[in-house]
Design an enzyme around this catalytic site. Structure first.
Site, mmCIF file in Angstrom:
data_model
loop_
_atom_site.group_PDB
_atom_site.id
_atom_site.type_symbol
_atom_site.label_atom_id
_atom_site.label_comp_id
_atom_site.label_asym_id
_atom_site.label_seq_id
_atom_site.Cartn_x
_atom_site.Cartn_y
_atom_site.Cartn_z
ATOM 1 N N LYS A 164 -0.519 -0.325 6.735
ATOM 2 C CA LYS A 164 -1.293 -1.502 7.113
ATOM 3 C C LYS A 164 -0.876 -1.993 8.504
ATOM 4 C CE LYS A 164 -1.765 -3.444 2.427
ATOM 5 N NZ LYS A 164 -3.227 -3.579 2.359
ATOM 6 N N ARG B 260 -5.692 0.777 -7.767
ATOM 7 C CA ARG B 260 -6.496 1.499 -8.767
ATOM 8 C C ARG B 260 -5.731 2.694 -9.324
ATOM 9 N NH1 ARG B 260 -10.940 2.289 -4.276
ATOM 10 N NH2 ARG B 260 -9.887 0.354 -3.677
#
Length: 496
Positions: A278, A352
């Site tokens: 990130k 996920r």
């Protein structure tokens, strides 16, 4: 803060501060009229001077009115009855609390029974009021060398009529448990990631089991995670020095024959993005990426305090997503517990990957319904902002129940579509499924991914990326959401 419910005439109570309402147009409510008569018209005289119009958000503090047992009277504007919704009512209560915090009194009496909130009965209105008061007392100063001065306000009495007392007391009990659960969630979220890691969350679960004997706790380490075939979950945590943990907590408050409800929480205690790193700006807020797991902890605590007559299983998939020589890479293919293979195209779509194995694990409990909660996608923040959680799932009845619970708890969600067409975005030439679906409809394709692992379940997914914490500035911090929504859903199932 202690909340007490009494059905007495408010003017008979000796208190540091008595809070009463004034409607727009300087119209005194029933209680304010009684106080005005007792004080020889002192309140109406002040209003005639124009000091308070009765609009929402206005307040006026009066000292030492004659013939009253209250040391102070706080007049609060409540606007027009037919216009007062949940949000302005919460603002009124928050304003009252802020005023009381600045006073020296140790107690206060709220005589607001006659205030009408649209769509709310005595129970619903009191729930909002009590949650706002208790949650408004929250403070996180564990790591500050200089603590805030102790607050003088210790007790608030809510005055109501005899006919409504039982419902008001029930609302206070529910609100207090929910606010305590929110505080637990906020504490976990606000802790720094060097302290709040997967092992620490496992210890918190064990401590909760010691506090509440009705709770069974099991913490599975990285070896057990691997042995279970959770290749997707394991891949997320393999780059970190902090090992992953699967936390399983079971509460059996219902009949043995009743199938449990299941809550599955994403517990990424820090998310660097892994190899798909990130940007550095704002990365400190990625300590909140365990907001789903934290909200499950808080909801469970509320259920335990209320001793709800239901069976509940809470499964937390906890890992730290770090880049290292051991980290999973874009292009890696992993095998999930379900046997499906996943091509990892982006290691920053890790939530996920842990949730899919946890959802498969939940099948062994044969749950009535499964709800997963996760700070899953930035796309949800773009779509719904910070006010509303995203909701998707494969069961219309469950979706409806959650939407209704969110409305009742003033912790709302909004349903997004889960059409088959979106599934095509997850096609992979090398594996059964890719872990991202491209730039379009990111919240939906994330849920599409999870739906591949919930075909045997009545399942709903809450994306709380926008609602679990307040971003940036001096107000930055965990919000405690969606504990009110989840607890309300379980209260509805328990008919409590």
């Amino acid at each position: 803060m202690e909340l007490v419910v009494k059905s007495v005439s408010p003017e008979t109570l000796k208190t540091a501060t008595l809070v009463v309402s004034v409607r727009e147009g300087r119209k005194l409510g029933t209680v304010a009229k009684q106080l005005d008569e007792l004080s020889g018209g002192a309140i109406s005289a002040v209003l005639k001077r124009g000091d308070l119009a009765g609009k929402v958000g206005q307040s006026l503090l009066l000292h030492s009115l004659p013939n009253l047992k209250a040391e102070r009277v706080l007049l609060v504007g409540v606007g027009k009855d037919e216009e007062l919704g949940d949000r302005p009512f919460r603002k009124i209560i928050a304003g009252i609390l802020n005023t009381l915090k600045g006073l020296g009194g140790s107690d206060a009496v709220l005589a607001l029974d006659e205030v009408v909130v649209k769509g709310r009965d005595s129970y619903g209105k009191t729930r909002l009021l009590a949650e706002t008061l208790v949650d408004g007392e929250y403070i996180f100063e564990q790591f500050k060398s200089q603590k805030a001065d102790p607050r003088s306000l210790k007790k608030v009495t809510l005055v109501t009529i005899k006919a409504a007392q039982a419902e008001v007391e029930r609302a206070v009990a529910h609100a207090t448990a929910i606010a305590n659960g929110m505080a637990f969630t906020r504490d976990l979220g606000n802790l720094p990631p060097n302290i709040c890691h997967p092992t620490f969350l496992g210890e918190q679960a064990k401590n909760l089991g010691k506090e509440f004997k009705s709770l069974k706790v099991e913490v599975l380490d990285e070896k057990k995670i691997k042995d279970l075939g959770m290749g997707s979950f394991y891949a997320v945590g393999q780059g970190s020095a902090q090992p992953p943990r699967l936390i399983v907590m079971q509460y059996n408050g219902g009949k043995k024959s009743e199938k449990p409800y299941a809550l599955v929480g994403k517990g990424i205690t820090f998310d660097t993005g892994g190899i798909s790193l990130k940007p550095g700006a704002g990365m400190d807020e990625m300590k909140y990426d365990m907001g789903g797991a934290a909200s499950v902890f808080g909801t469970l605590r509320a259920v335990l305090e209320l001793k709800l007559p239901i069976n509940l299983v809470c499964i937390l998939a906890c890992a730290e997503n770090m880049p290292s020589g051991n980290a999973s890479r874009p292009g890696d293919i992993v095998t999930t517990m379900s046997g499906q293979t996943v091509e990892i195209l982006n290691t920053d779509a890790e939530g996920r990957l842990v949730l899919c194995d946890a959802l498969t694990y939940s099948e062994r409990f044969k749950p009535q319904a499964v709800i997963d909660i996760a700070t899953l996608t930035g796309a949800c923040v773009v779509a719904l902002g910070a006010h509303t959680s995203g909701l998707l799932g494969n069961n219309d009845e469950l979706i409806g129940q959650l939407l209704s619970a969110g409305q009742a708890a003033d912790d709302r969600a909004w349903q997004l579509p889960l059409f088959d067409e979106y599934q095509e975005q997850l096609d992979s030439p090398f594996a059964d499924i890719a872990n991202i679906g491209g730039p379009k409809a990111g919240t939906i394709t994330a849920a599409c991914f999870l739906s591949r692992f919930t075909k045997n379940l009545n399942w709903a997914h809450l994306d709380i990326a926008g609602t679990a914490w307040t971003s940036g500035g001096k107000d930055k911090g965990a919000t405690g959401r969606p504990v009110p929504l989840l607890t309300q859903y379980l209260l509805d199932r328990a008919k409590a």
